[in-house]
Design a protein around this motif. Structure first.
Motif, PDB file in Angstrom:
ATOM      1  N   GLN A 163      32.178  42.501  21.749  1.00 33.30           N
ATOM      2  CA  GLN A 163      30.808  42.651  20.929  1.00 33.30           C
ATOM      3  C   GLN A 163      31.099  43.774  19.601  1.00 33.30           C
ATOM      4  OE1 GLN A 163      28.243  44.446  23.951  1.00 33.30           O
ATOM      5  NE2 GLN A 163      28.147  42.607  24.968  1.00 33.30           N
ATOM      6  N   LEU A 164      31.911  44.725  20.044  1.00 29.26           N
ATOM      7  CA  LEU A 164      32.079  45.658  18.635  1.00 29.26           C
ATOM      8  C   LEU A 164      32.782  45.215  17.542  1.00 29.26           C
ATOM      9  CD1 LEU A 164      31.936  48.701  17.820  1.00 29.26           C
ATOM     10  CD2 LEU A 164      33.931  49.155  19.117  1.00 29.26           C
TER      11      LEU A 164
ATOM     12  N   GLU B 100      32.704  41.855  16.694  1.00 30.01           N
ATOM     13  CA  GLU B 100      31.489  40.997  16.265  1.00 30.01           C
ATOM     14  C   GLU B 100      30.613  41.911  15.194  1.00 30.01           C
ATOM     15  OE1 GLU B 100      29.722  38.552  19.238  1.00 30.01           O
ATOM     16  OE2 GLU B 100      31.700  38.071  20.033  1.00 30.01           O
ATOM     17  N   VAL B 101      30.095  43.093  15.895  1.00 28.34           N
ATOM     18  CA  VAL B 101      29.389  43.953  15.030  1.00 28.34           C
ATOM     19  C   VAL B 101      29.958  44.310  13.843  1.00 28.34           C
ATOM     20  CG1 VAL B 101      28.046  46.084  14.934  1.00 28.34           C
ATOM     21  CG2 VAL B 101      27.875  44.758  16.880  1.00 28.34           C
TER      22      VAL B 101
ATOM     23  N   GLU C  51      29.849  41.379  11.182  1.00 26.83           N
ATOM     24  CA  GLU C  51      28.717  41.091  10.742  1.00 26.83           C
ATOM     25  C   GLU C  51      28.372  42.273   9.592  1.00 26.83           C
ATOM     26  OE1 GLU C  51      25.834  41.442  14.211  1.00 26.83           O
ATOM     27  OE2 GLU C  51      26.860  39.570  14.813  1.00 26.83           O
ATOM     28  N   MET C  52      28.678  43.651  10.003  1.00 29.14           N
ATOM     29  CA  MET C  52      28.685  44.719   9.049  1.00 29.14           C
ATOM     30  C   MET C  52      29.294  44.454   7.673  1.00 29.14           C
ATOM     31  SD  MET C  52      28.365  47.887  11.600  1.00 29.14           S
ATOM     32  CE  MET C  52      28.289  49.300  10.156  1.00 29.14           C
TER      33      MET C  52
ATOM     34  N   THR D 246      26.722  45.907   4.729  1.00 24.87           N
ATOM     35  CA  THR D 246      26.292  47.295   5.470  1.00 24.87           C
ATOM     36  C   THR D 246      27.727  48.498   5.216  1.00 24.87           C
ATOM     37  OG1 THR D 246      25.161  46.290   7.235  1.00 24.87           O
ATOM     38  CG2 THR D 246      25.825  48.491   7.673  1.00 24.87           C
TER      39      THR D 246
END
Length: 73
Positions: free
Chosen positions: A35-36, A38-39, A42-43, A48
């Protein structure tokens, strides 16, 4: 720097490149590491990371060179 009359300059080329990571126990039973990852991807993709880096450095692209195009997060 001003207090000690020190002059400095930022070099164009990096003296060292460091890739940072997060370590988890091998026997971890959840999917938090994925999950980390993937985040972070995405960032990078949505800008971001560039926005955060630009708060502290004038040329974020110089410091993110190759990272934004990478599939590695």
């Amino acid at each position: 720097m001003k207090d000690y009359s020190v002059e400095y300059r930022i070099l164009d080329e990096p003296l060292m490149t460091a890739r940072l990571g997060v370590a988890f126990a091998k026997e971890r039973g959840d999917d938090l590491p994925q999950q980390l990852t993937e985040v972070f991807r995405e960032m990078l993709a949505d800008g971001t990371v560039r926005q955060i880096v630009s708060r502290y450095l004038d040329d974020p692209g110089h410091y993110l060179d190759g990272l934004e195009d990478s599939t590695h997060a």
